[in-house]
Write an enzyme that holds these catalytic residues in place. Structure first.
Site, mmCIF file in Angstrom:
data_model
loop_
_atom_site.group_PDB
_atom_site.id
_atom_site.type_symbol
_atom_site.label_atom_id
_atom_site.label_comp_id
_atom_site.label_asym_id
_atom_site.label_seq_id
_atom_site.Cartn_x
_atom_site.Cartn_y
_atom_site.Cartn_z
ATOM 1 C CB CYS A 191 -27.570 -10.333 0.461
ATOM 2 S SG CYS A 191 -28.603 -11.190 1.980
ATOM 3 C CB CYS A 194 -29.202 -11.013 5.866
ATOM 4 S SG CYS A 194 -30.322 -10.005 4.943
ATOM 5 C CG HIS A 224 -4.801 -5.544 9.014
ATOM 6 N ND1 HIS A 224 -3.502 -5.097 8.431
ATOM 7 C CD2 HIS A 224 -4.632 -5.074 10.328
ATOM 8 C CE1 HIS A 224 -2.891 -4.225 9.409
ATOM 9 N NE2 HIS A 224 -3.615 -4.359 10.563
ATOM 10 C CD GLN A 238 1.119 -5.921 10.123
ATOM 11 O OE1 GLN A 238 0.958 -4.645 10.266
ATOM 12 N NE2 GLN A 238 2.439 -6.114 9.943
ATOM 13 C CB CYS A 294 -25.549 -9.911 4.259
ATOM 14 S SG CYS A 294 -26.839 -8.437 3.776
ATOM 15 C CB THR A 309 5.673 -5.581 8.992
ATOM 16 O OG1 THR A 309 5.070 -4.523 9.649
ATOM 17 C CG2 THR A 309 6.414 -6.647 10.046
ATOM 18 C CG PHE A 311 -2.219 -0.841 0.977
ATOM 19 C CD1 PHE A 311 -3.329 -0.127 0.448
ATOM 20 C CD2 PHE A 311 -2.163 -2.065 1.230
ATOM 21 C CE1 PHE A 311 -4.548 -0.905 0.237
ATOM 22 C CE2 PHE A 311 -3.124 -2.942 0.940
ATOM 23 C CZ PHE A 311 -4.628 -2.303 0.599
ATOM 24 C CG ASP A 364 -1.643 -12.032 0.494
ATOM 25 O OD1 ASP A 364 -1.429 -13.015 1.438
ATOM 26 O OD2 ASP A 364 -0.654 -11.220 0.407
#
Length: 256
Positions: free
Chosen positions: A156, A134, A123, A105, A131, A197, A39, A108
């Site tokens: 849903c 629901c 994460h 974290q 949903c 990390t 990111f 994938d």
């Protein structure tokens, strides 16, 4: 491979074998080896995508198509990505009873592809879609990914609302059970491998501190400095050569 590196890897492997409760914590640097962009790095998704909106729960509730349109190109082609040497070596360590858990974290699913069974995803994970309205409505990753790749969004079956991946979005709390399990494993660890990390995203970044406070050791492998470098028992810069060397030692020990 120079002599100093070989000696350091031999020492690391010895400590891994002797650890009573070995735990690994992984971040985006592990997945970049599989071709997945991080990111915040120099080539990260933040540079060309409005990730804060894409992964924002308020935006998702207003317009889920933003997430599925923008994230579809990298979240829903994960089945095309292969586990890296880090993923597979961690899987082998668990198979041999040496590694108790992987705390990640990442979102994938590559640790599972690499053979790890005990994966704590702090994460969240796209492995399940649900949903927001629901209770009990669940859809697995493969089914959801097929729908997204067809240009649609998973819905849903009860109310027709667009399903949300169980990834932790901005504005949501981390999954309580995963965070609790990660904290417990970190406190029990007498050795934690901190991999890929920079330990900047909290509360996950505080987990190695639990290990240290409990009297355990940490080994850091990351290509950027971390706040805990001075507390690490051992420190390496590059993941791939370290884990290629560990794979060779694992293979040799299997043949003994």
């Amino acid at each position: 491979m120079n002599d100093t590196f070989s000696q350091d890897i031999a020492e690391l492997f010895d400590r891994i074998q002797k650890a009573e409760h070995l735990v690994a914590m992984t971040g985006a640097g592990v997945s970049t080896l599989s071709g997945i962009r991080d990111f915040r790095g120099k080539n990260g998704l933040y540079n060309d995508m409005d990730a804060e909106k894409i992964f924002d729960i308020n935006y998702f509730e207003r317009d889920p198509s933003l997430y599925y349109t923008k994230a579809g190109s990298f979240i829903y082609n994960l089945d095309e990505k292969e586990a890296s040497v880090v993923h597979t070596v961690l899987g082998d360590l668990e198979k041999r009873g040496l590694l108790k858990a992987v705390i990640t974290q990442n979102i994938d699913l590559l640790h599972q592809k690499g053979g790890s069974k005990r994966v704590i995803e702090v994460h969240g994970s796209p492995g399940t879609h649900y949903c927001l309205r629901c209770a009990g409505v669940r859809m697995g990753f493969e089914e959801a990914a097929a729908i997204v790749r067809s240009g649609a969004m998973p819905l849903c079956p009860k109310c027709g609302r667009v399903l949300k991946p169980a990834i932790t979005f901005f504005g949501e709390s981390l999954p309580a059970q995963a965070l609790r399990e990660a904290s417990e494993e970190s406190q029990r660890a007498d050795l934690m491998l901190v991999l890929g990390t920079s330990l900047t995203v909290y509360p996950a970044a505080s987990l190695p501190e639990y290990t240290l406070r409990s009297g355990g050791d940490i080994v850091i492998v990351n290509n950027m400095p971390t706040p805990l470098d001075s507390h690490a028992l051992m420190r390496f810069d590059e993941l791939e050569p370290v884990f290629e060397a560990l794979r060779s030692l694992l293979s040799a020990s299997n043949n003994e």
